[in-house]
Design an enzyme around this catalytic site. Sequence first.
Site, PDB file in Angstrom:
ATOM      1  N   ASP A  92     -88.039  17.536  17.322  1.00 30.57           N
ATOM      2  CA  ASP A  92     -89.023  18.406  17.839  1.00 30.57           C
ATOM      3  C   ASP A  92     -88.255  19.639  18.459  1.00 30.57           C
ATOM      4  OD1 ASP A  92     -90.265  15.834  17.690  1.00 30.57           O
ATOM      5  OD2 ASP A  92     -91.763  16.442  19.335  1.00 30.57           O
ATOM      6  N   LYS A 155     -96.500  21.677  16.413  1.00 31.26           N
ATOM      7  CA  LYS A 155     -96.754  21.108  17.742  1.00 31.26           C
ATOM      8  C   LYS A 155     -97.266  22.060  18.946  1.00 31.26           C
ATOM      9  CE  LYS A 155     -94.275  18.568  21.132  1.00 31.26           C
ATOM     10  NZ  LYS A 155     -92.987  17.855  21.702  1.00 31.26           N
ATOM     11  N   LYS A 185     -99.120  17.849  16.321  1.00 32.08           N
ATOM     12  CA  LYS A 185     -99.128  17.228  17.424  1.00 32.08           C
ATOM     13  C   LYS A 185     -99.367  18.072  18.705  1.00 32.08           C
ATOM     14  CE  LYS A 185     -95.201  15.167  20.023  1.00 32.08           C
ATOM     15  NZ  LYS A 185     -93.855  14.781  20.266  1.00 32.08           N
TER      16      LYS A 185
END
Length: 223
Positions: A92, A155, A185
């Site tokens: 991430d 995300k 996400k």
Amino acid sequence: MPDAPLTRDRVAQMVDHTLLKPEATPADVDALIAEARDLGVYAICVSPSMLPVRAEGLAVAAVAGFPSGKHHSLIKGAEARLAVEQGAREIDMVIDVGAAVAGDYNAVLADILTVREGIGDATVLKVILETAALSDEAIVECCRAAELAGAHFVKTSTGFHPAGGATAAAVRLMAGTVGGRLGVKASGGIRTADAAREMIEAGATRLGLSGTRAVLDGFGVAG
């Protein structure tokens, strides 16, 4: 709207059970892994300095350039590559949020590409936009850059930015932009089942949660 009931088990399999506090200890990570197994979640997400970990049966994600995104792209790439070498299956990464605010989407693209090249094609890459700090136009353009760079997810947030975390509006915009080609996400400030449900209905396909048990307790076996 989701096409199946949001049961506890179904939602659990969308969760990255997360521990990114700077004061986290190895014992805290061990507790995270044990709780993740107990809850039946998909993955854990930890700081790269906590790797390697023994987490059989769980996907292991680590962050890169976290939480500010103001690391040199080569540093992000090296950090992500080392995390993969130490067992992370997912990364991430935080974009350079300032570049996005300034409208320099080529710099955002180059930053993501550097990490993508550092970790290889087999590793799942999630790109953290910090949506609360961005305009709608910037969110759309950063989603496009992430897709062009070969990311697997976009995300919303680190959960550390003072502007805030995930919102249903941002998730909806992101999902509309990537059109199912990438996952979305939602992360940052999701503390209840109602909030998680709202994110999923807006288009989230993965959830980043630290208070996972409290969220899952709000979902029944039959939804």
